[in-house]
Design a protein around this motif. Structure first.
Motif, PDB file in Angstrom:
ATOM      1  N   UNK A 194      -0.305 -13.297  16.588  1.00 38.18           N
ATOM      2  CA  UNK A 194       0.041 -14.134  17.734  1.00 38.18           C
ATOM      3  C   UNK A 194      -1.238 -14.836  18.146  1.00 38.18           C
ATOM      4  N   UNK A 195      -1.275 -16.161  17.991  1.00 39.38           N
ATOM      5  CA  UNK A 195      -2.519 -16.905  18.112  1.00 39.38           C
ATOM      6  C   UNK A 195      -2.991 -17.145  19.531  1.00 39.38           C
ATOM      7  N   UNK A 196      -2.087 -17.163  20.493  1.00 38.75           N
ATOM      8  CA  UNK A 196      -2.483 -17.488  21.864  1.00 38.75           C
ATOM      9  C   UNK A 196      -1.541 -16.832  22.849  1.00 38.75           C
ATOM     10  N   UNK A 197      -1.898 -16.921  24.138  1.00 39.37           N
ATOM     11  CA  UNK A 197      -1.072 -16.346  25.182  1.00 39.37           C
ATOM     12  C   UNK A 197      -1.530 -14.952  25.561  1.00 39.37           C
ATOM     13  N   UNK A 198      -0.850 -14.336  26.516  1.00 38.16           N
ATOM     14  CA  UNK A 198      -1.265 -13.014  26.994  1.00 38.16           C
ATOM     15  C   UNK A 198      -1.131 -11.914  25.959  1.00 38.16           C
ATOM     16  N   UNK A 199      -0.362 -12.163  24.879  1.00 39.72           N
ATOM     17  CA  UNK A 199      -0.166 -11.145  23.858  1.00 39.72           C
ATOM     18  C   UNK A 199      -0.814 -11.539  22.532  1.00 39.72           C
ATOM     19  N   UNK A 200      -1.843 -12.392  22.597  1.00 43.32           N
ATOM     20  CA  UNK A 200      -2.573 -12.800  21.399  1.00 43.32           C
ATOM     21  C   UNK A 200      -3.125 -11.572  20.685  1.00 43.32           C
ATOM     22  N   UNK A 201      -2.887 -11.509  19.382  1.00 47.31           N
ATOM     23  CA  UNK A 201      -3.287 -10.317  18.645  1.00 47.31           C
ATOM     24  C   UNK A 201      -3.166 -10.590  17.153  1.00 47.31           C
ATOM     25  N   UNK A 202      -3.930  -9.850  16.367  1.00 45.30           N
ATOM     26  CA  UNK A 202      -3.803  -9.862  14.911  1.00 45.30           C
ATOM     27  C   UNK A 202      -3.991  -8.434  14.433  1.00 45.30           C
ATOM     28  N   UNK A 203      -2.962  -7.869  13.820  1.00 46.98           N
ATOM     29  CA  UNK A 203      -3.080  -6.495  13.354  1.00 46.98           C
ATOM     30  C   UNK A 203      -2.376  -6.312  12.019  1.00 46.98           C
ATOM     31  N   UNK A 204      -2.972  -5.448  11.208  1.00 50.00           N
ATOM     32  CA  UNK A 204      -2.472  -5.119   9.870  1.00 50.00           C
ATOM     33  C   UNK A 204      -2.264  -3.607   9.829  1.00 50.00           C
ATOM     34  N   UNK A 205      -1.036  -3.179   9.517  1.00 56.48           N
ATOM     35  CA  UNK A 205      -0.701  -1.755   9.589  1.00 56.48           C
ATOM     36  C   UNK A 205       0.068  -1.328   8.346  1.00 56.48           C
ATOM     37  N   UNK A 206       0.127  -0.020   8.130  1.00 54.42           N
ATOM     38  CA  UNK A 206       0.798   0.544   6.971  1.00 54.42           C
ATOM     39  C   UNK A 206       1.633   1.749   7.408  1.00 54.42           C
ATOM     40  N   UNK A 207       2.616   2.111   6.583  1.00 61.20           N
ATOM     41  CA  UNK A 207       3.456   3.275   6.873  1.00 61.20           C
ATOM     42  C   UNK A 207       3.996   3.861   5.577  1.00 61.20           C
ATOM     43  N   UNK A 208       4.243   5.163   5.592  1.00 63.30           N
ATOM     44  CA  UNK A 208       4.889   5.882   4.506  1.00 63.30           C
ATOM     45  C   UNK A 208       6.104   6.607   5.068  1.00 63.30           C
ATOM     46  N   UNK A 209       7.146   6.758   4.235  1.00 63.99           N
ATOM     47  CA  UNK A 209       8.325   7.470   4.708  1.00 63.99           C
ATOM     48  C   UNK A 209       9.097   8.101   3.571  1.00 63.99           C
ATOM     49  N   UNK A 210       9.829   9.173   3.915  1.00 61.59           N
ATOM     50  CA  UNK A 210      10.693   9.887   2.994  1.00 61.59           C
ATOM     51  C   UNK A 210      12.114   9.809   3.532  1.00 61.59           C
ATOM     52  N   UNK A 211      13.071   9.432   2.664  1.00 62.22           N
ATOM     53  CA  UNK A 211      14.455   9.216   3.088  1.00 62.22           C
ATOM     54  C   UNK A 211      15.396  10.125   2.302  1.00 62.22           C
ATOM     55  N   UNK A 212      16.272  10.824   3.016  1.00 64.76           N
ATOM     56  CA  UNK A 212      17.299  11.645   2.361  1.00 64.76           C
ATOM     57  C   UNK A 212      18.675  11.287   2.931  1.00 64.76           C
ATOM     58  N   UNK A 213      19.656  11.128   2.033  1.00 65.85           N
ATOM     59  CA  UNK A 213      21.020  10.813   2.457  1.00 65.85           C
ATOM     60  C   UNK A 213      22.020  11.709   1.739  1.00 65.85           C
ATOM     61  N   UNK A 214      23.127  11.962   2.429  1.00 64.34           N
ATOM     62  CA  UNK A 214      24.247  12.722   1.862  1.00 64.34           C
ATOM     63  C   UNK A 214      25.527  11.959   2.170  1.00 64.34           C
ATOM     64  N   UNK A 215      26.404  11.844   1.173  1.00 59.60           N
ATOM     65  CA  UNK A 215      27.671  11.156   1.403  1.00 59.60           C
ATOM     66  C   UNK A 215      28.804  11.920   0.735  1.00 59.60           C
ATOM     67  N   UNK A 216      29.944  11.897   1.408  1.00 54.47           N
ATOM     68  CA  UNK A 216      31.125  12.585   0.891  1.00 54.47           C
ATOM     69  C   UNK A 216      32.349  11.951   1.524  1.00 54.47           C
TER      70      UNK A 216
END
Length: 325
Positions: A194-216
């Motif tokens: 966000x280049x300007x304004x009260x919420x101007x910011x530049x951020x780079x983030x990462x995430x990892x996740x594990x997903x499990x599903x069951x269907x019947x």
């Protein structure tokens, strides 16, 4: 609801019209997985937060594009801070099952503040279901303000300001899949500017996740355990942020014909190091309905926070359209 329908209708009617096949084939309803909803808590929605995802893969080569529109009302008041504002978002993305193991999901989200007139509806909803107003009924309606004496924050009248311009890329890998069980792992890369304004910011983030599903048959269960990482000390206001945060998501769908009724629980670890409510976990209950067309689906969701009333969005509504190519 008018502001959501205004932006959503302009954004999605053309691609929907031109993508409809002349002789549509029935898509696999199981491929849609959980609801397409992002975290709505103020701090979590302003940064990378893992989403609840299916542990199953789609058919090899399958593609899905989607559009969602969201409108939310934030109300949080303690002795140290006041957050009373609206935020809305538009998201567009493409999901691609590259082969039987790898899946790519890329999207863009624009989140902004705008008066969506949810205060009256929120108070009616709380009264109807017996929820406490938590002081909202003593505050003037339709405001946009964030105030914190402890962190020297005083932002007001920021309607129309951009909160996020965020790109998110998720790459998933299928570990296990059979008739009833699916297990996958994935990682996300997130860039917000966000280049300007009260919420101007530049951020780079990462995430990892594990997903499990069951269907019947008519029953589908989904779960995700995720961990996000950030290097920046802040993403919203001058607060000390944790370098990582856990997320837990649980979801259940009961499907009858073309109708899917869905209930989800999202728990997000507190993100700040400060001794306040934002350092505690936020909890969001998600109630959704999905109608399945031949090769697409329409989703409507209501998101309500509970347990901790002073660190999460009061109420949010999401309307989404998903189409299989």
């Amino acid at each position: 609801m008018m502001i959501l329908m205004k932006y959503f209708s302009k954004a999605c009617w053309l691609p929907i019209f031109f993508s409809l096949p002349l002789h549509a084939e029935l898509a696999d309803f199981d491929d849609y997985g959980p609801l397409k909803v992002y975290a709505q808590s103020p701090l979590q929605s302003s940064s990378l937060t893992p989403m609840l995802r299916s542990g199953f893969s789609m058919a090899e080569g399958q593609k899905e594009w989607y559009l969602t529109g969201n409108m939310a009302s934030v109300w949080a008041e303690t002795e140290d801070y006041l957050a009373d504002y609206y935020h809305n978002s538009l998201t567009g993305g493409l999901k691609w099952q590259i082969d039987d193991r790898w899946m790519l999901d890329a999207n863009y989200t624009w989140r902004f503040s705008g008066n969506n007139h949810l205060d009256s509806l929120t108070m009616w909803f709380h009264d109807a279901f017996g929820f406490d107003q938590n002081g909202r009924d003593h505050q003037p309606r339709n405001q946009n303000q964030i105030y914190s004496k402890q962190h020297n924050v005083n932002i007001s009248d920021f309607g129309g300001e951009t909160l996020n311009n965020a790109f998110n890329i998720y790459l998933g890998y299928q570990l296990l899949q059979n008739e009833h069980h699916g297990l996958s792992v994935g990682g996300s890369l997130y860039y917000n500017y966000v280049g300007s304004g009260p919420f101007a910011n530049e951020n780079f983030e990462q995430a990892l996740q594990l997903n499990y599903s069951y269907r019947n048959g008519r029953h589908n269960f989904h779960s995700t355990l995720g961990l996000s990482f950030r290097e920046d000390e802040e993403v919203l206001s001058d607060m000390p942020y944790k370098s990582n945060a856990l997320m837990l998501g649980l979801g259940y769908e009961y499907r009858v014909g073309r109708h899917g009724w869905m209930l989800e629980y999202h728990r997000y670890e507190g993100m700040t190091e400060a001794d306040d409510d934002f350092s505690e976990a936020s909890n969001e209950a998600v109630l959704g309905y999905r109608y399945y067309l031949d090769r697409s689906a329409i989703e409507f969701t209501v998101i309500e926070n509970f347990l901790n009333m002073d660190n999460s969005t009061d109420i949010a509504f999401t309307l989404g359209y998903r189409h299989m190519l």
